[in-house]
Design a protein around this motif. Sequence first.
Motif, mmCIF file in Angstrom:
data_model
loop_
_atom_site.group_PDB
_atom_site.id
_atom_site.type_symbol
_atom_site.label_atom_id
_atom_site.label_comp_id
_atom_site.label_asym_id
_atom_site.label_seq_id
_atom_site.Cartn_x
_atom_site.Cartn_y
_atom_site.Cartn_z
ATOM 1 N N UNK A 33 41.077 64.319 44.547
ATOM 2 C CA UNK A 33 41.762 63.030 44.434
ATOM 3 C C UNK A 33 43.198 63.187 43.951
ATOM 4 N N UNK A 34 43.501 64.304 43.278
ATOM 5 C CA UNK A 34 44.883 64.560 42.835
ATOM 6 C C UNK A 34 45.801 64.731 44.040
ATOM 7 N N UNK A 35 45.403 65.560 44.979
ATOM 8 C CA UNK A 35 46.235 65.793 46.172
ATOM 9 C C UNK A 35 46.288 64.550 47.045
ATOM 10 N N UNK A 36 45.164 63.826 47.158
ATOM 11 C CA UNK A 36 45.159 62.585 47.937
ATOM 12 C C UNK A 36 46.175 61.601 47.361
ATOM 13 N N UNK A 37 46.185 61.469 46.037
ATOM 14 C CA UNK A 37 47.108 60.535 45.374
ATOM 15 C C UNK A 37 48.555 60.952 45.580
ATOM 16 N N UNK A 42 49.080 55.400 46.039
ATOM 17 C CA UNK A 42 48.611 54.110 45.542
ATOM 18 C C UNK A 42 47.093 54.077 45.482
ATOM 19 N N UNK A 43 46.577 53.180 44.620
ATOM 20 C CA UNK A 43 45.129 53.090 44.409
ATOM 21 C C UNK A 43 44.409 52.613 45.671
ATOM 22 N N UNK A 44 44.991 51.641 46.357
ATOM 23 C CA UNK A 44 44.364 51.109 47.559
ATOM 24 C C UNK A 44 44.213 52.161 48.637
ATOM 25 N N UNK A 45 45.270 52.913 48.867
ATOM 26 C CA UNK A 45 45.221 53.943 49.900
ATOM 27 C C UNK A 45 44.357 55.127 49.476
ATOM 28 N N UNK A 46 44.284 55.417 48.173
ATOM 29 C CA UNK A 46 43.362 56.444 47.672
ATOM 30 C C UNK A 46 41.933 56.071 48.054
ATOM 31 N N UNK A 47 41.560 54.800 47.781
ATOM 32 C CA UNK A 47 40.215 54.336 48.133
ATOM 33 C C UNK A 47 40.031 54.301 49.650
ATOM 34 N N UNK A 48 41.094 53.938 50.375
ATOM 35 C CA UNK A 48 41.000 53.870 51.837
ATOM 36 C C UNK A 48 40.671 55.243 52.422
ATOM 37 N N UNK A 268 28.401 58.939 49.770
ATOM 38 C CA UNK A 268 29.575 58.101 50.042
ATOM 39 C C UNK A 268 29.746 57.036 48.965
ATOM 40 N N UNK A 269 28.668 56.363 48.606
ATOM 41 C CA UNK A 269 28.720 55.330 47.560
ATOM 42 C C UNK A 269 29.169 55.939 46.232
ATOM 43 N N UNK A 270 28.608 57.092 45.875
ATOM 44 C CA UNK A 270 28.968 57.746 44.613
ATOM 45 C C UNK A 270 30.440 58.163 44.609
ATOM 46 N N UNK A 271 30.937 58.673 45.730
ATOM 47 C CA UNK A 271 32.339 59.087 45.814
ATOM 48 C C UNK A 271 33.281 57.886 45.655
#
Length: 471
Positions: A33-37, A42-48, A268-271
Amino acid sequence: MDNNTSFKPSLRLMDATMLVAGSMIGSGIFIVSADITRNVGSAGWLLFVWLITGFMTLTAALSYGELSAMFPKAGGQYVYLKEAYNPLVGFLYGWSFFTVIQTATIAAVGVAFAKFTAYLIPQLSEDLVALNLGFITISPAQLLSILVIVLLTYINTRGVNSGKIVQTIFTMAKLLSLLGLIVFGLFAVKASVWHQNWENAWSMHSLKADGSISTYTTIAALGAIASAMVGSIFSSDSWNNVTFIAGEIKNPKRNIGLSLALGTLIVTVIYILTNIMYTGVLSLHDIATADKDRVGVTASQQIFGSSGTVIIALLIMVSTFGCNNGLIMSGARVYYSMAKDRLFFKKVGTLNKNSVPGFGLWLQCVFACLWSLSGKYGDLLDMISFVVVVFYVLTIIGIFILRRKMPNAERPYKAFGYPVLPIIYIIMGIAFCLLLIKYKPAYTWPGLTITLAGIPVYYLINLTQKKAEAA
Protein backbone atom coordinates in the motif's frame (compact mmCIF):
# COMPACT_ATOMS: atom_id res chain seq x y z
CA MET A 1 10.26 -45.91 -5.71
CA ASP A 2 6.82 -45.13 -7.11
CA ASN A 3 4.63 -47.10 -4.74
CA ASN A 4 1.42 -45.28 -5.59
CA THR A 5 0.13 -44.63 -9.07
CA SER A 6 -2.47 -42.01 -8.23
CA PHE A 7 -3.22 -39.12 -5.90
CA LYS A 8 -5.46 -39.66 -2.88
CA PRO A 9 -8.51 -37.34 -2.80
CA SER A 10 -8.54 -36.21 0.83
CA LEU A 11 -9.06 -32.41 0.77
CA ARG A 12 -12.56 -31.16 1.59
CA LEU A 13 -14.16 -27.84 0.59
CA MET A 14 -12.88 -26.19 3.77
CA ASP A 15 -9.33 -27.42 3.12
CA ALA A 16 -9.45 -26.18 -0.50
CA THR A 17 -10.81 -22.77 0.59
CA MET A 18 -8.03 -22.46 3.19
CA LEU A 19 -5.51 -23.26 0.45
CA VAL A 20 -6.90 -20.47 -1.76
CA ALA A 21 -6.97 -17.87 1.03
CA GLY A 22 -3.73 -19.03 2.63
CA SER A 23 -1.78 -18.95 -0.63
CA MET A 24 -3.00 -15.41 -1.36
CA ILE A 25 -2.24 -13.77 1.99
CA GLY A 26 1.49 -13.43 2.57
CA SER A 27 3.30 -10.21 3.44
CA GLY A 28 2.05 -8.05 0.54
CA ILE A 29 -0.99 -6.57 2.30
CA PHE A 30 1.32 -5.20 5.01
CA ILE A 31 3.72 -3.57 2.51
CA VAL A 32 2.49 -2.72 -1.00
CA SER A 33 0.00 0.00 0.00
CA ALA A 34 3.01 2.32 0.42
CA ASP A 35 3.96 2.10 -3.26
CA ILE A 36 0.30 2.27 -4.34
CA THR A 37 -0.13 5.49 -2.34
CA ARG A 38 3.01 7.00 -3.87
CA ASN A 39 1.57 6.29 -7.32
CA VAL A 40 -2.01 7.50 -6.82
CA GLY A 41 -1.65 9.96 -3.91
CA SER A 42 -5.18 9.74 -2.45
CA ALA A 43 -7.31 7.53 -0.21
CA GLY A 44 -10.05 7.06 -2.80
CA TRP A 45 -7.70 5.90 -5.51
CA LEU A 46 -5.81 3.68 -3.03
CA LEU A 47 -9.10 1.88 -2.32
CA PHE A 48 -9.97 1.88 -6.03
CA VAL A 49 -6.74 0.03 -6.90
CA TRP A 50 -7.57 -2.67 -4.32
CA LEU A 51 -11.21 -2.81 -5.46
CA ILE A 52 -10.33 -3.18 -9.14
CA THR A 53 -7.75 -5.85 -8.28
CA GLY A 54 -10.34 -7.65 -6.14
CA PHE A 55 -12.88 -7.48 -8.97
CA MET A 56 -10.36 -8.92 -11.44
CA THR A 57 -9.34 -11.67 -9.02
CA LEU A 58 -12.93 -12.66 -8.26
CA THR A 59 -13.90 -12.57 -11.94
CA ALA A 60 -10.93 -14.74 -12.91
CA ALA A 61 -11.59 -17.17 -10.04
CA LEU A 62 -15.27 -17.52 -10.98
CA SER A 63 -14.27 -18.09 -14.61
CA TYR A 64 -11.70 -20.73 -13.63
CA GLY A 65 -14.51 -22.66 -11.95
CA GLU A 66 -15.70 -23.84 -15.38
CA LEU A 67 -12.23 -25.02 -16.38
CA SER A 68 -11.60 -26.78 -13.06
CA ALA A 69 -14.89 -28.67 -13.42
CA MET A 70 -13.99 -29.70 -16.99
CA PHE A 71 -10.47 -30.84 -16.11
CA PRO A 72 -10.51 -31.91 -12.44
CA LYS A 73 -6.96 -33.25 -12.35
CA ALA A 74 -3.50 -32.23 -11.17
CA GLY A 75 -1.81 -29.40 -13.07
CA GLY A 76 -4.61 -26.82 -13.16
CA GLN A 77 -3.76 -23.83 -15.32
CA TYR A 78 -1.06 -25.77 -17.20
CA VAL A 79 -3.70 -28.31 -18.26
CA TYR A 80 -6.26 -25.63 -19.22
CA LEU A 81 -3.78 -23.81 -21.48
CA LYS A 82 -2.61 -27.05 -23.09
CA GLU A 83 -6.19 -28.13 -23.82
CA ALA A 84 -7.37 -24.72 -25.08
CA TYR A 85 -4.33 -23.95 -27.25
CA ASN A 86 -1.53 -26.48 -27.67
CA PRO A 87 1.25 -28.16 -25.65
CA LEU A 88 3.68 -25.27 -26.34
CA VAL A 89 1.47 -22.65 -24.62
CA GLY A 90 0.96 -25.00 -21.68
CA PHE A 91 4.71 -25.61 -21.48
CA LEU A 92 5.54 -21.89 -21.54
CA TYR A 93 3.28 -21.41 -18.53
CA GLY A 94 4.84 -24.39 -16.73
CA TRP A 95 8.35 -23.18 -17.64
CA SER A 96 7.67 -19.66 -16.31
CA PHE A 97 5.95 -21.15 -13.27
CA PHE A 98 8.97 -23.32 -12.37
CA THR A 99 11.77 -20.92 -13.25
CA VAL A 100 10.34 -17.79 -11.61
CA ILE A 101 6.65 -17.49 -10.75
CA GLN A 102 6.38 -20.18 -8.06
CA THR A 103 9.99 -20.70 -6.97
CA ALA A 104 10.87 -16.98 -6.67
CA THR A 105 7.58 -16.35 -4.84
CA ILE A 106 8.41 -19.12 -2.35
CA ALA A 107 11.82 -17.50 -1.84
CA ALA A 108 10.36 -14.01 -1.37
CA VAL A 109 7.76 -15.21 1.12
CA GLY A 110 10.42 -17.21 2.98
CA VAL A 111 12.69 -14.17 3.32
CA ALA A 112 9.70 -12.05 4.39
CA PHE A 113 9.13 -14.57 7.21
CA ALA A 114 12.79 -14.25 8.22
CA LYS A 115 12.81 -10.43 8.03
CA PHE A 116 9.93 -10.14 10.48
CA THR A 117 11.35 -12.85 12.72
CA ALA A 118 14.35 -10.50 13.04
CA TYR A 119 12.05 -7.99 14.81
CA LEU A 120 11.91 -10.51 17.66
CA ILE A 121 15.41 -11.99 17.22
CA PRO A 122 17.73 -9.22 15.90
CA GLN A 123 20.52 -11.74 15.27
CA LEU A 124 18.52 -12.95 12.25
CA SER A 125 18.57 -9.56 10.51
CA GLU A 126 18.94 -9.35 6.73
CA ASP A 127 21.55 -6.62 7.34
CA LEU A 128 24.00 -9.00 9.04
CA VAL A 129 26.41 -11.40 7.33
CA ALA A 130 26.26 -15.05 8.36
CA LEU A 131 28.53 -16.40 5.63
CA ASN A 132 30.96 -14.62 3.31
CA LEU A 133 31.96 -16.95 0.50
CA GLY A 134 33.77 -14.27 -1.47
CA PHE A 135 31.50 -14.40 -4.51
CA ILE A 136 28.38 -14.14 -2.35
CA THR A 137 27.46 -12.97 1.14
CA ILE A 138 24.60 -14.73 2.91
CA SER A 139 22.54 -13.15 5.68
CA PRO A 140 20.96 -14.94 8.64
CA ALA A 141 17.55 -14.03 7.14
CA GLN A 142 18.39 -15.94 3.97
CA LEU A 143 19.53 -18.97 5.95
CA LEU A 144 16.31 -18.94 8.00
CA SER A 145 14.30 -18.64 4.78
CA ILE A 146 16.02 -21.75 3.41
CA LEU A 147 15.42 -23.62 6.67
CA VAL A 148 11.69 -22.83 6.53
CA ILE A 149 11.43 -23.83 2.85
CA VAL A 150 13.20 -27.15 3.55
CA LEU A 151 11.03 -27.82 6.62
CA LEU A 152 7.76 -27.16 4.77
CA THR A 153 8.94 -29.23 1.81
CA TYR A 154 9.70 -32.14 4.14
CA ILE A 155 6.27 -31.84 5.80
CA ASN A 156 4.59 -31.94 2.39
CA THR A 157 6.56 -34.99 1.26
CA ARG A 158 4.95 -36.83 4.19
CA GLY A 159 1.59 -36.73 2.43
CA VAL A 160 -1.17 -34.30 1.53
CA ASN A 161 -2.76 -34.62 4.97
CA SER A 162 0.39 -33.27 6.64
CA GLY A 163 0.36 -30.20 4.41
CA LYS A 164 -3.40 -29.83 4.87
CA ILE A 165 -3.14 -29.66 8.65
CA VAL A 166 -0.43 -26.96 8.52
CA GLN A 167 -2.41 -25.02 5.90
CA THR A 168 -5.71 -25.02 7.77
CA ILE A 169 -4.19 -24.11 11.16
CA PHE A 170 -2.06 -21.25 9.86
CA THR A 171 -4.69 -19.85 7.48
CA MET A 172 -7.35 -19.77 10.20
CA ALA A 173 -4.83 -18.14 12.56
CA LYS A 174 -3.92 -15.39 10.10
CA LEU A 175 -7.51 -14.72 9.06
CA LEU A 176 -8.55 -14.28 12.71
CA SER A 177 -5.44 -12.19 13.44
CA LEU A 178 -6.05 -9.93 10.44
CA LEU A 179 -9.68 -9.45 11.47
CA GLY A 180 -8.47 -8.60 14.97
CA LEU A 181 -6.02 -6.04 13.57
CA ILE A 182 -8.80 -4.49 11.46
CA VAL A 183 -11.23 -4.30 14.43
CA PHE A 184 -8.66 -2.77 16.82
CA GLY A 185 -7.55 -0.43 14.02
CA LEU A 186 -11.09 0.79 13.36
CA PHE A 187 -11.50 1.52 17.08
CA ALA A 188 -8.25 3.50 16.92
CA VAL A 189 -9.32 5.63 13.94
CA LYS A 190 -8.43 9.30 14.39
CA ALA A 191 -11.12 11.67 13.14
CA SER A 192 -8.57 14.30 12.06
CA VAL A 193 -6.51 11.76 10.07
CA TRP A 194 -9.62 10.26 8.47
CA HIS A 195 -10.94 13.70 7.47
CA GLN A 196 -7.58 14.79 6.06
CA ASN A 197 -7.20 11.58 3.99
CA TRP A 198 -10.74 11.58 2.61
CA GLU A 199 -11.25 15.32 2.10
CA ASN A 200 -9.93 15.16 -1.48
CA ALA A 201 -10.25 11.41 -1.92
CA TRP A 202 -10.35 11.45 -5.74
CA SER A 203 -7.52 13.89 -6.48
CA MET A 204 -4.96 11.68 -8.19
CA HIS A 205 -1.27 12.65 -8.15
CA SER A 206 2.09 11.15 -7.33
CA LEU A 207 3.16 11.59 -3.72
CA LYS A 208 6.89 11.96 -3.10
CA ALA A 209 8.84 11.24 0.08
CA ASP A 210 9.38 14.95 0.78
CA GLY A 211 5.62 15.54 0.69
CA SER A 212 5.61 17.20 -2.74
CA ILE A 213 3.12 16.14 -5.37
CA SER A 214 2.91 16.12 -9.16
CA THR A 215 -0.25 15.80 -11.23
CA TYR A 216 -0.91 13.44 -14.13
CA THR A 217 -2.34 13.80 -17.61
CA THR A 218 -5.31 11.46 -18.21
CA ILE A 219 -3.22 8.81 -19.98
CA ALA A 220 -0.42 9.09 -17.41
CA ALA A 221 -3.03 8.59 -14.67
CA LEU A 222 -4.00 5.25 -16.26
CA GLY A 223 -0.30 4.35 -16.29
CA ALA A 224 -0.08 5.25 -12.58
CA ILE A 225 -3.02 2.96 -11.80
CA ALA A 226 -1.40 0.10 -13.74
CA SER A 227 1.91 0.70 -11.93
CA ALA A 228 0.11 0.75 -8.58
CA MET A 229 -1.68 -2.50 -9.40
CA VAL A 230 1.62 -4.40 -9.72
CA GLY A 231 1.71 -4.60 -5.92
CA SER A 232 -1.96 -5.34 -5.37
CA ILE A 233 -1.99 -8.05 -8.06
CA PHE A 234 1.08 -9.69 -6.53
CA SER A 235 -0.60 -9.57 -3.10
CA SER A 236 -3.77 -11.13 -4.55
CA ASP A 237 -2.02 -13.75 -6.66
CA SER A 238 -1.64 -17.52 -6.13
CA TRP A 239 -5.41 -17.98 -5.71
CA ASN A 240 -5.23 -20.47 -8.60
CA ASN A 241 -2.91 -22.81 -6.67
CA VAL A 242 -5.89 -24.91 -5.63
CA THR A 243 -6.41 -25.94 -9.27
CA PHE A 244 -2.94 -27.53 -9.33
CA ILE A 245 -3.89 -29.93 -6.57
CA ALA A 246 -7.25 -30.95 -8.09
CA GLY A 247 -6.39 -34.66 -8.05
CA GLU A 248 -6.37 -34.61 -4.24
CA ILE A 249 -9.66 -32.75 -3.69
CA LYS A 250 -12.87 -34.60 -2.91
CA ASN A 251 -15.64 -33.94 -5.46
CA PRO A 252 -13.34 -31.59 -7.44
CA LYS A 253 -15.98 -30.69 -10.04
CA ARG A 254 -17.93 -28.93 -7.28
CA ASN A 255 -15.40 -28.03 -4.63
CA ILE A 256 -12.66 -26.37 -6.70
CA GLY A 257 -15.01 -23.77 -8.16
CA LEU A 258 -16.62 -23.13 -4.78
CA SER A 259 -13.28 -22.84 -2.99
CA LEU A 260 -12.03 -20.36 -5.62
CA ALA A 261 -15.12 -18.19 -5.13
CA LEU A 262 -15.11 -18.37 -1.32
CA GLY A 263 -11.35 -17.97 -0.85
CA THR A 264 -10.93 -15.00 -3.18
CA LEU A 265 -14.03 -13.27 -1.76
CA ILE A 266 -12.80 -13.65 1.83
CA VAL A 267 -9.34 -12.26 0.98
CA THR A 268 -10.71 -9.39 -1.14
CA VAL A 269 -12.98 -8.23 1.70
CA ILE A 270 -10.12 -8.45 4.22
CA TYR A 271 -7.76 -6.50 1.93
CA ILE A 272 -10.32 -3.70 1.41
CA LEU A 273 -11.04 -3.45 5.15
CA THR A 274 -7.32 -3.42 5.99
CA ASN A 275 -6.72 -0.46 3.67
CA ILE A 276 -9.75 1.40 5.04
CA MET A 277 -8.19 0.89 8.47
CA TYR A 278 -4.81 2.20 7.23
CA THR A 279 -6.43 5.44 6.06
CA GLY A 280 -8.04 5.90 9.48
CA VAL A 281 -4.89 5.61 11.59
CA LEU A 282 -2.14 6.90 9.25
CA SER A 283 -1.87 9.99 7.07
CA LEU A 284 -1.27 9.37 3.39
CA HIS A 285 2.25 10.74 3.84
CA ASP A 286 2.90 8.21 6.62
CA ILE A 287 1.59 5.38 4.43
CA ALA A 288 3.71 6.46 1.47
CA THR A 289 6.90 6.94 3.53
CA ALA A 290 6.62 3.97 5.92
CA ASP A 291 10.08 2.59 6.79
CA LYS A 292 10.99 -0.01 4.15
CA ASP A 293 7.34 0.25 2.98
CA ARG A 294 6.19 -1.64 6.09
CA VAL A 295 2.81 0.05 6.42
CA GLY A 296 1.51 -2.75 8.63
CA VAL A 297 4.23 -2.13 11.21
CA THR A 298 3.63 1.64 11.23
CA ALA A 299 -0.14 1.15 11.60
CA SER A 300 0.28 -1.43 14.35
CA GLN A 301 2.51 0.94 16.30
CA GLN A 302 -0.23 3.57 16.12
CA ILE A 303 -2.86 1.06 17.27
CA PHE A 304 -0.96 -0.87 19.95
CA GLY A 305 1.87 1.49 20.88
CA SER A 306 5.32 0.08 21.57
CA SER A 307 4.07 -3.52 21.46
CA GLY A 308 2.73 -2.97 17.91
CA THR A 309 5.97 -4.06 16.27
CA VAL A 310 5.94 -7.42 18.07
CA ILE A 311 2.24 -7.98 17.30
CA ILE A 312 2.58 -7.30 13.59
CA ALA A 313 5.83 -9.32 13.40
CA LEU A 314 4.05 -12.35 14.87
CA LEU A 315 1.09 -11.86 12.51
CA ILE A 316 3.32 -11.67 9.44
CA MET A 317 5.33 -14.71 10.58
CA VAL A 318 2.10 -16.74 10.84
CA SER A 319 0.88 -15.30 7.53
CA THR A 320 4.03 -16.00 5.51
CA PHE A 321 4.58 -19.46 7.02
CA GLY A 322 1.06 -20.52 6.04
CA CYS A 323 1.36 -18.86 2.63
CA ASN A 324 4.56 -20.72 1.81
CA ASN A 325 3.06 -24.04 2.85
CA GLY A 326 0.27 -23.55 0.30
CA LEU A 327 2.70 -22.52 -2.45
CA ILE A 328 5.02 -25.47 -1.78
CA MET A 329 2.17 -28.00 -1.52
CA SER A 330 0.55 -27.07 -4.81
CA GLY A 331 3.48 -26.12 -7.06
CA ALA A 332 4.97 -29.58 -7.49
CA ARG A 333 1.70 -30.86 -9.02
CA VAL A 334 2.27 -28.65 -12.09
CA TYR A 335 5.72 -30.16 -12.69
CA TYR A 336 4.20 -33.62 -12.14
CA SER A 337 1.66 -33.01 -14.94
CA MET A 338 4.39 -31.66 -17.24
CA ALA A 339 6.51 -34.75 -16.58
CA LYS A 340 3.53 -36.98 -17.41
CA ASP A 341 3.40 -35.17 -20.78
CA ARG A 342 7.16 -35.85 -21.15
CA LEU A 343 7.96 -32.13 -20.92
CA PHE A 344 9.90 -32.30 -17.66
CA PHE A 345 12.26 -34.69 -15.86
CA LYS A 346 10.71 -38.17 -15.87
CA LYS A 347 11.26 -38.70 -12.15
CA VAL A 348 9.16 -35.61 -11.34
CA GLY A 349 6.17 -37.51 -12.74
CA THR A 350 6.30 -40.19 -10.02
CA LEU A 351 4.65 -40.28 -6.62
CA ASN A 352 6.39 -41.38 -3.42
CA LYS A 353 5.04 -43.85 -0.86
CA ASN A 354 2.84 -41.06 0.58
CA SER A 355 1.13 -40.48 -2.80
CA VAL A 356 2.72 -37.06 -3.40
CA PRO A 357 5.33 -35.98 -6.02
CA GLY A 358 8.26 -36.09 -3.61
CA PHE A 359 11.02 -35.58 -6.20
CA GLY A 360 9.16 -32.60 -7.68
CA LEU A 361 8.79 -31.09 -4.20
CA TRP A 362 12.53 -31.37 -3.51
CA LEU A 363 13.47 -30.01 -6.97
CA GLN A 364 11.19 -27.01 -6.34
CA CYS A 365 12.83 -26.64 -2.93
CA VAL A 366 16.33 -26.47 -4.46
CA PHE A 367 15.34 -23.74 -6.94
CA ALA A 368 13.49 -21.73 -4.28
CA CYS A 369 16.55 -21.92 -2.00
CA LEU A 370 18.78 -20.72 -4.83
CA TRP A 371 16.45 -17.74 -5.35
CA SER A 372 16.66 -17.06 -1.60
CA LEU A 373 20.44 -16.90 -1.87
CA SER A 374 20.37 -14.72 -4.97
CA GLY A 375 18.56 -11.84 -3.30
CA LYS A 376 17.01 -10.99 -6.69
CA TYR A 377 13.56 -12.53 -6.13
CA GLY A 378 11.99 -9.17 -5.18
CA ASP A 379 13.02 -7.59 -8.49
CA LEU A 380 11.76 -10.60 -10.41
CA LEU A 381 8.41 -10.62 -8.65
CA ASP A 382 7.80 -7.05 -9.76
CA MET A 383 8.65 -8.15 -13.27
CA ILE A 384 6.43 -11.24 -13.39
CA SER A 385 3.12 -9.53 -12.53
CA PHE A 386 2.96 -8.76 -16.25
CA VAL A 387 3.54 -12.39 -17.26
CA VAL A 388 1.11 -13.69 -14.64
CA VAL A 389 -1.70 -11.48 -15.97
CA VAL A 390 -0.86 -12.42 -19.60
CA PHE A 391 -1.37 -16.10 -18.72
CA TYR A 392 -4.57 -15.33 -16.79
CA VAL A 393 -5.94 -13.51 -19.85
CA LEU A 394 -4.95 -16.39 -22.15
CA THR A 395 -6.59 -18.88 -19.81
CA ILE A 396 -9.88 -16.96 -19.68
CA ILE A 397 -9.84 -16.57 -23.48
CA GLY A 398 -9.42 -20.35 -23.38
CA ILE A 399 -12.97 -20.65 -21.98
CA PHE A 400 -14.34 -19.21 -25.24
CA ILE A 401 -12.02 -21.45 -27.30
CA LEU A 402 -13.01 -24.61 -25.42
CA ARG A 403 -16.72 -23.85 -25.78
CA ARG A 404 -16.13 -23.99 -29.54
CA LYS A 405 -13.66 -26.90 -29.53
CA MET A 406 -15.58 -29.03 -27.03
CA PRO A 407 -19.21 -27.90 -27.18
CA ASN A 408 -20.50 -31.21 -25.81
CA ALA A 409 -17.99 -31.56 -22.98
CA GLU A 410 -19.41 -31.95 -19.49
CA ARG A 411 -19.54 -28.58 -17.70
CA PRO A 412 -20.91 -29.15 -14.18
CA TYR A 413 -20.15 -25.51 -13.42
CA LYS A 414 -20.18 -22.67 -15.94
CA ALA A 415 -18.27 -19.39 -15.74
CA PHE A 416 -20.29 -16.88 -13.72
CA GLY A 417 -21.50 -13.94 -15.79
CA TYR A 418 -20.37 -15.53 -19.08
CA PRO A 419 -19.65 -13.97 -21.50
CA VAL A 420 -19.80 -10.47 -20.00
CA LEU A 421 -17.56 -10.83 -16.93
CA PRO A 422 -14.84 -12.87 -18.69
CA ILE A 423 -14.78 -10.29 -21.52
CA ILE A 424 -14.47 -7.45 -18.99
CA TYR A 425 -11.55 -9.28 -17.35
CA ILE A 426 -9.85 -9.84 -20.71
CA ILE A 427 -10.17 -6.13 -21.61
CA MET A 428 -8.90 -5.02 -18.18
CA GLY A 429 -6.03 -7.51 -18.26
CA ILE A 430 -4.91 -6.45 -21.74
CA ALA A 431 -5.15 -2.76 -20.75
CA PHE A 432 -3.04 -3.43 -17.63
CA CYS A 433 -0.35 -5.19 -19.69
CA LEU A 434 -0.27 -2.51 -22.42
CA LEU A 435 -0.01 0.29 -19.85
CA LEU A 436 2.87 -1.51 -18.13
CA ILE A 437 4.69 -1.93 -21.45
CA LYS A 438 4.39 1.83 -22.03
CA TYR A 439 4.99 3.22 -18.53
CA LYS A 440 6.98 0.50 -16.75
CA PRO A 441 8.97 -1.37 -19.42
CA ALA A 442 11.41 -2.59 -16.76
CA TYR A 443 8.48 -4.52 -15.25
CA THR A 444 7.62 -6.27 -18.51
CA TRP A 445 10.60 -7.26 -20.64
CA PRO A 446 12.55 -9.41 -18.13
CA GLY A 447 9.52 -11.59 -17.34
CA LEU A 448 8.59 -11.81 -21.01
CA THR A 449 12.18 -12.74 -21.90
CA ILE A 450 12.20 -15.57 -19.34
CA THR A 451 8.89 -16.87 -20.72
CA LEU A 452 9.97 -16.73 -24.38
CA ALA A 453 13.25 -18.46 -23.49
CA GLY A 454 11.08 -21.52 -22.93
CA ILE A 455 10.33 -21.81 -26.68
CA PRO A 456 13.75 -23.23 -27.70
CA VAL A 457 13.72 -25.37 -24.54
CA TYR A 458 10.36 -26.86 -25.58
CA TYR A 459 11.60 -27.76 -29.06
CA LEU A 460 14.86 -29.13 -27.66
CA ILE A 461 12.90 -31.41 -25.31
CA ASN A 462 10.70 -32.59 -28.20
CA LEU A 463 13.75 -33.26 -30.38
CA THR A 464 15.38 -35.25 -27.58
CA GLN A 465 12.17 -37.27 -27.12
CA LYS A 466 11.98 -38.10 -30.85
CA LYS A 467 15.63 -39.19 -30.93
CA ALA A 468 15.05 -41.41 -27.89
CA GLU A 469 11.99 -42.99 -29.53
CA ALA A 470 13.88 -43.52 -32.80
CA ALA A 471 16.71 -45.24 -30.94
